[in-house]
Design a protein around this motif. Structure first.
Motif, PDB file in Angstrom:
ATOM      1  N   ALA A 153       0.831  -1.201   0.000  1.00 34.69           N
ATOM      2  CA  ALA A 153       0.000   0.000   0.000  1.00 34.69           C
ATOM      3  C   ALA A 153       0.867   1.253   0.000  1.00 34.69           C
ATOM      4  O   ALA A 153       0.576   2.221  -0.717  1.00 34.69           O
ATOM      5  N   SER A 154       1.933   1.230   0.766  1.00 36.78           N
ATOM      6  CA  SER A 154       2.834   2.376   0.821  1.00 36.78           C
ATOM      7  C   SER A 154       3.489   2.620  -0.538  1.00 36.78           C
ATOM      8  O   SER A 154       3.589   3.768  -0.994  1.00 36.78           O
ATOM      9  N   ALA A 155       3.929   1.558  -1.189  1.00 36.35           N
ATOM     10  CA  ALA A 155       4.549   1.697  -2.516  1.00 36.35           C
ATOM     11  C   ALA A 155       3.532   2.228  -3.527  1.00 36.35           C
ATOM     12  O   ALA A 155       3.862   3.094  -4.344  1.00 36.35           O
ATOM     13  N   ARG A 156       2.295   1.736  -3.461  1.00 35.51           N
ATOM     14  CA  ARG A 156       1.258   2.230  -4.375  1.00 35.51           C
ATOM     15  C   ARG A 156       0.952   3.691  -4.105  1.00 35.51           C
ATOM     16  O   ARG A 156       0.744   4.484  -5.025  1.00 35.51           O
ATOM     17  N   ASN A 179       2.988   5.898  -2.871  1.00 32.31           N
ATOM     18  CA  ASN A 179       4.112   6.708  -3.328  1.00 32.31           C
ATOM     19  C   ASN A 179       4.096   6.876  -4.845  1.00 32.31           C
ATOM     20  O   ASN A 179       4.384   7.955  -5.361  1.00 32.31           O
ATOM     21  N   ARG A 180       3.752   5.813  -5.561  1.00 29.33           N
ATOM     22  CA  ARG A 180       3.662   5.907  -7.021  1.00 29.33           C
ATOM     23  C   ARG A 180       2.562   6.890  -7.413  1.00 29.33           C
ATOM     24  O   ARG A 180       2.758   7.769  -8.258  1.00 29.33           O
ATOM     25  N   ALA A 181       1.395   6.762  -6.780  1.00 26.83           N
ATOM     26  CA  ALA A 181       0.280   7.657  -7.083  1.00 26.83           C
ATOM     27  C   ALA A 181       0.619   9.105  -6.710  1.00 26.83           C
ATOM     28  O   ALA A 181       0.273  10.043  -7.440  1.00 26.83           O
ATOM     29  N   GLU A 199      -4.773  10.674   1.815  1.00 27.53           N
ATOM     30  CA  GLU A 199      -5.863  10.275   0.918  1.00 27.53           C
ATOM     31  C   GLU A 199      -5.425   9.118   0.016  1.00 27.53           C
ATOM     32  O   GLU A 199      -6.142   8.121  -0.127  1.00 27.53           O
ATOM     33  N   LEU A 200      -4.248   9.239  -0.563  1.00 28.01           N
ATOM     34  CA  LEU A 200      -3.753   8.201  -1.468  1.00 28.01           C
ATOM     35  C   LEU A 200      -3.420   6.908  -0.726  1.00 28.01           C
ATOM     36  O   LEU A 200      -3.592   5.819  -1.282  1.00 28.01           O
ATOM     37  N   LEU A 201      -2.962   7.012   0.524  1.00 26.73           N
ATOM     38  CA  LEU A 201      -2.678   5.810   1.302  1.00 26.73           C
ATOM     39  C   LEU A 201      -3.966   5.045   1.596  1.00 26.73           C
ATOM     40  O   LEU A 201      -4.004   3.817   1.507  1.00 26.73           O
ATOM     41  N   ALA A 202      -5.029   5.761   1.924  1.00 28.20           N
ATOM     42  CA  ALA A 202      -6.314   5.103   2.172  1.00 28.20           C
ATOM     43  C   ALA A 202      -6.793   4.378   0.914  1.00 28.20           C
ATOM     44  O   ALA A 202      -7.256   3.236   0.983  1.00 28.20           O
TER      45      ALA A 202
END
Length: 107
Positions: free
Chosen positions: A25-28, A30-32, A94-97
């Motif tokens: 989730a953290s990697a996703r 960060n990409r977003a 927001e992106l992490l959620a």
């Protein structure tokens, strides 16, 4: 094995799974975040993907998300984008959620 041993192994497996999901989730996130910031900076095409990858890599420098925040915030300021650190933090949350939900759903 006793019931206690079975429970202990179950907790260990759940902990390992939770840690793996949080890493993904953290990697996703960060990409977003990198893609979002690239858009604000006016980057296009392959430069968006390159910048997003650089943001993902910045997370491996030190534990925690401060290095990611610092990189994105400083890059945005350097590109002349008017934004506060708080706004970047809110976008990260927001992106992490969203990323956590995506990992849980398997998409």
């Amino acid at each position: 094995m006793t019931t206690f041993d079975d429970r202990e192994q179950g907790f260990e497996k759940k902990f390992a799974l939770d840690q793996e999901q949080e890493f993904k989730a953290s990697a996703r996130r960060n990409r977003a975040l990198g893609e979002w910031a690239a858009g604000l900076m006016g980057l296009q095409d392959k430069h968006v993907a390159e910048y997003a990858q650089a943001v993902v890599k910045s997370d491996f420098e030190q534990p925690g998300e401060d290095d990611v925040l610092r990189k994105v915030f400083e890059d945005l300021k350097g590109a002349g984008v008017t934004i506060t650190e708080g706004e970047v933090r809110m976008k990260m949350a927001e992106l992490l959620a969203q990323a956590r939900e995506s990992v849980r759903s398997g998409s």
